[in-house]
Design a protein around this motif. Sequence first.
Motif, PDB file in Angstrom:
ATOM      1  N   GLU A   1      28.992 113.034   1.774  1.00 17.66           N
ATOM      2  CA  GLU A   1      29.763 112.647   2.995  1.00 17.66           C
ATOM      3  C   GLU A   1      29.862 113.712   3.708  1.00 17.66           C
ATOM      4  OE1 GLU A   1      32.863 109.393   1.079  1.00 17.66           O
ATOM      5  OE2 GLU A   1      33.046 111.419   0.335  1.00 17.66           O
ATOM      6  N   ILE A   2      30.330 114.802   3.707  1.00 13.47           N
ATOM      7  CA  ILE A   2      30.530 115.987   4.606  1.00 13.47           C
ATOM      8  C   ILE A   2      29.300 116.016   5.432  1.00 13.47           C
ATOM      9  CG2 ILE A   2      30.977 118.372   4.803  1.00 13.47           C
ATOM     10  CD1 ILE A   2      32.896 118.086   2.237  1.00 13.47           C
ATOM     11  N   SER A   3      28.100 116.225   4.642  1.00 14.76           N
ATOM     12  CA  SER A   3      26.853 116.484   5.312  1.00 14.76           C
ATOM     13  C   SER A   3      26.685 115.405   6.515  1.00 14.76           C
ATOM     14  CB  SER A   3      25.692 116.458   4.679  1.00 14.76           C
ATOM     15  OG  SER A   3      24.378 116.579   5.033  1.00 14.76           O
ATOM     16  N   ASP A   4      27.070 113.969   6.023  1.00 12.91           N
ATOM     17  CA  ASP A   4      26.684 112.798   7.217  1.00 12.91           C
ATOM     18  C   ASP A   4      27.712 113.025   8.137  1.00 12.91           C
ATOM     19  OD1 ASP A   4      24.998 111.796   5.451  1.00 12.91           O
ATOM     20  OD2 ASP A   4      26.203 110.318   4.313  1.00 12.91           O
ATOM     21  N   ALA A   5      28.807 113.573   8.003  1.00 14.11           N
ATOM     22  CA  ALA A   5      30.006 113.741   8.907  1.00 14.11           C
ATOM     23  C   ALA A   5      29.699 114.554  10.060  1.00 14.11           C
ATOM     24  CB  ALA A   5      31.208 113.921   8.369  1.00 14.11           C
ATOM     25  N   ILE A   6      29.070 115.799   9.734  1.00 18.68           N
ATOM     26  CA  ILE A   6      28.652 116.768  10.524  1.00 18.68           C
ATOM     27  C   ILE A   6      27.286 116.362  11.385  1.00 18.68           C
ATOM     28  CG2 ILE A   6      27.513 119.034  10.589  1.00 18.68           C
ATOM     29  CD1 ILE A   6      29.179 120.041   8.221  1.00 18.68           C
TER      30      ILE A   6
END
Length: 343
Positions: free
Chosen positions: A236-241
């Motif tokens: 999720e963090i990767s997608d958000a970045i």
Amino acid sequence: MTDEKKLNIESIINDILETIEREREREIVSRRFGLFDRKETLEQIGELLGITRERVRQLEKAVVARLKAIASEGELPHLKEVENIFVDKIYLHGNVIRNSTLTKQVVGDDSKINQSRIAFLGALCPKLVVIDENDHFYKAIGIKDVHDEKKIKEQVKTIIAAVKSIGKPTSIEDIAKEAKFEDSKQAKALASTSKNLATLHSRWGLIKWPMVNPKNIRDKIYVILYENGKHMHFNEISDAIKDSSFKRKDVTTQAIHNELIKDKRFVLIGRGIYALKEWGYKKGTVADIITEVLKKSGEPLHRDDIVREVLKSRKVKETTILLNLQGKQQFKRVAKATYALAE
């Protein structure tokens, strides 16, 4: 000369240059201001024209002074209309504006050449003042009746002092209040001219603060988690970045996971799930958390109470907690479904 929205900037520049009688002087102004190519130094132009750097400087100064005098009489082609457009834009922005921002608004393309052209026109406009770029300021243009160059720089220093006094990223409204500015829009306009300040998602702060100027992957992860307000899986963090407005956001999921593991600001609280340490989470396994719960209690606890307490700081299945209770030597069952720390 213009449509309702954008200036035909090259045509305007050419018409103004045509008022300079001598070709050598036109060449000097064009090259020194970077009106058609990159800006050139006095030495480079002197070598090209076969004259000294000091002579280039003298001619540049004389030509610009002459153009300003013509502009003050309202006789320079297009400049009155250009000045009115600039003044309107700058006034709406807060009486001072970054040159790049003004270029984008009035031309549509904020290339280096167009920025140079806008700065050149701004320098000729009687109602405007140009702030030259240096280590602390971006090139900017202000309305002369509101503040001169000295006043702009003094007010920016006041804003920076207010940010330091607050000590953390905050809204421009709070900064304006601390700096005793009545108009937060003007404070924002002034702040945007400073290379010592940065802004991200309506937060303002010092350029060195990661929350307003995240430079590396770890800082960007921190911002994402902070703004989300709760734990996230590394995917999720990767997608958000990747979906963010960050610069250089094309990073792999594996790289993000590696940074999460290494940085002490982040705590693993479940399978691939991370939270911020500042939210009260501590590093450790499920068994470590159970141990802490039992130590804090000071007495044996029913397994349901243990599960409930562990789930406050770990995002794991209940069965994972029960397996740790039953399978780890540091815990012992002292009664039915009740556990304590082993001696």
